[in-house]
Design a protein around this motif. Structure first.
Motif, PDB file in Angstrom:
ATOM      1  N   THR A 277       0.830  -1.216   0.000  1.00 54.85           N
ATOM      2  CA  THR A 277       0.000   0.000   0.000  1.00 54.85           C
ATOM      3  C   THR A 277       0.858   1.256   0.000  1.00 54.85           C
ATOM      4  N   GLU A 278       1.917   1.258   0.793  1.00 58.65           N
ATOM      5  CA  GLU A 278       2.778   2.438   0.902  1.00 58.65           C
ATOM      6  C   GLU A 278       3.668   2.664  -0.321  1.00 58.65           C
ATOM      7  N   ASN A 279       3.946   1.615  -1.101  1.00 56.23           N
ATOM      8  CA  ASN A 279       4.920   1.741  -2.186  1.00 56.23           C
ATOM      9  C   ASN A 279       4.358   1.579  -3.593  1.00 56.23           C
ATOM     10  N   LYS A 280       3.095   1.203  -3.729  1.00 59.62           N
ATOM     11  CA  LYS A 280       2.563   0.981  -5.080  1.00 59.62           C
ATOM     12  C   LYS A 280       2.549   2.259  -5.907  1.00 59.62           C
ATOM     13  N   GLY A 281       2.379   3.410  -5.302  1.00 56.84           N
ATOM     14  CA  GLY A 281       2.391   4.675  -6.029  1.00 56.84           C
ATOM     15  C   GLY A 281       3.793   5.186  -6.325  1.00 56.84           C
ATOM     16  N   LYS A 282       4.811   4.492  -5.811  1.00 60.49           N
ATOM     17  CA  LYS A 282       6.201   4.909  -5.995  1.00 60.49           C
ATOM     18  C   LYS A 282       6.922   4.072  -7.048  1.00 60.49           C
ATOM     19  N   GLY A 283       6.193   3.182  -7.720  1.00 59.93           N
ATOM     20  CA  GLY A 283       6.816   2.354  -8.750  1.00 59.93           C
ATOM     21  C   GLY A 283       7.096   0.928  -8.332  1.00 59.93           C
ATOM     22  N   ALA A 284       6.541   0.498  -7.207  1.00 60.53           N
ATOM     23  CA  ALA A 284       6.719  -0.886  -6.757  1.00 60.53           C
ATOM     24  C   ALA A 284       5.441  -1.674  -7.024  1.00 60.53           C
ATOM     25  N   ASP A 285       5.616  -2.932  -7.354  1.00 65.77           N
ATOM     26  CA  ASP A 285       4.486  -3.828  -7.550  1.00 65.77           C
ATOM     27  C   ASP A 285       4.721  -5.074  -6.712  1.00 65.77           C
ATOM     28  N   PHE A 286       3.670  -5.795  -6.422  1.00 64.49           N
ATOM     29  CA  PHE A 286       3.761  -7.014  -5.632  1.00 64.49           C
ATOM     30  C   PHE A 286       3.087  -8.146  -6.391  1.00 64.49           C
ATOM     31  N   LEU A 287       3.612  -9.341  -6.189  1.00 58.70           N
ATOM     32  CA  LEU A 287       3.034 -10.544  -6.774  1.00 58.70           C
ATOM     33  C   LEU A 287       3.189 -11.672  -5.765  1.00 58.70           C
ATOM     34  N   GLY A 288       2.103 -12.325  -5.446  1.00 56.76           N
ATOM     35  CA  GLY A 288       2.163 -13.502  -4.596  1.00 56.76           C
ATOM     36  C   GLY A 288       2.268 -14.743  -5.461  1.00 56.76           C
ATOM     37  N   VAL A 289       2.820 -15.802  -4.898  1.00 52.16           N
ATOM     38  CA  VAL A 289       2.856 -17.105  -5.552  1.00 52.16           C
ATOM     39  C   VAL A 289       2.316 -18.102  -4.538  1.00 52.16           C
ATOM     40  N   ALA A 290       1.082 -18.554  -4.767  1.00 51.27           N
ATOM     41  CA  ALA A 290       0.441 -19.517  -3.873  1.00 51.27           C
ATOM     42  C   ALA A 290       1.008 -20.901  -4.182  1.00 51.27           C
ATOM     43  N   PHE A 291       1.833 -21.398  -3.287  1.00 44.15           N
ATOM     44  CA  PHE A 291       2.623 -22.608  -3.489  1.00 44.15           C
ATOM     45  C   PHE A 291       1.918 -23.854  -2.956  1.00 44.15           C
ATOM     46  N   LYS A 292       1.782 -24.847  -3.830  1.00 42.18           N
ATOM     47  CA  LYS A 292       1.227 -26.155  -3.447  1.00 42.18           C
ATOM     48  C   LYS A 292       0.003 -26.025  -2.552  1.00 42.18           C
ATOM     49  N   ASP A 293      -0.968 -25.308  -3.052  1.00 44.51           N
ATOM     50  CA  ASP A 293      -2.171 -25.010  -2.293  1.00 44.51           C
ATOM     51  C   ASP A 293      -3.380 -25.372  -3.144  1.00 44.51           C
TER      52      ASP A 293
END
Length: 195
Positions: free
Chosen positions: A105-121
């Motif tokens: 939330t704090e960094n998405k407007g600064k050029g950061a993105d996030f990606l989760g990887v749901a592992f063996k679920d």
């Protein structure tokens, strides 16, 4: 009368015992998605920063999003990207979810993105996890583990593991084990500051 053991024999015996115990999961073992023992070892939250000259590119693998549709990691090139490997059955993953969301939330407007990887679920459990913890960034559905295994140069050695990729798509930092706001946010800020 007890037999005498030479120091060399004692050392050899200790080495053999250590080798045998190394194959055991020990007290850090976590159950897998089916509740069975799959020798999963949780990390300690150690941070590894990688100098720009030593960074290796993340794989360009694609996978299905948890919500449907395909996605490739190369789509995020040009942004600092945090990749978090998690599972709904992983207690440390539940513990770090709020910190990840806060850093996002704090960094998405600064050029950061996030990606989760749901592992063996399972898809249902992973979607319930995202709803419960109000995760606002997308996740890949990696039920086979192939997306996770593609990270060979800087592997996620435990679940959870968090990688910070620079704008060129190279791994700049790795946190093996649960992360916190105070560990992750400075790493993201530092990589965002790179030109």
């Amino acid at each position: 009368m007890s037999p005498r053991v030479s120091p060399l024999s004692a050392l050899a015996g200790a080495a053999a015992l250590s080798a045998a115990l190394a194959g055991c999961a020990g007290t850090d073992a976590q159950g897998g998605p089916d509740g069975g023992d799959n020798r999963f070892i949780g990390g300690a939250g150690n941070v590894q920063e990688i100098r720009p000259a030593d960074r290796k590119p993340a794989p360009d693998g694609g996978a299905e999003r948890l919500t449907g549709g395909e996605m490739r990691l190369s789509e995020l090139k040009g942004k600092v990207t945090v990749v978090n490997f998690w599972a709904s059955w992983c207690a440390p993953c539940r513990g770090e979810a709020a910190s990840l969301q806060q850093v996002y939330t704090e960094n998405k407007g600064k050029g950061a993105d996030f990606l989760g990887v749901a592992f063996k679920d399972s898809r249902g459990n992973a979607q319930a996890f995202e709803r419960k913890f109000k995760i606002g960034y997308p996740s890949l559905f990696d039920s086979s583990g192939q997306t996770t295994l593609a990270f060979r140069d800087v592997p996620p050695n435990a679940i959870p593991t968090t990688l910070v990729l620079d704008r060129q798509g190279r791994v700049a930092a790795r946190i093996v084990g649960a992360t916190t706001y105070s560990k992750l946010n400075p790493l993201v800020t530092k990589v965002l500051a790179e030109k």
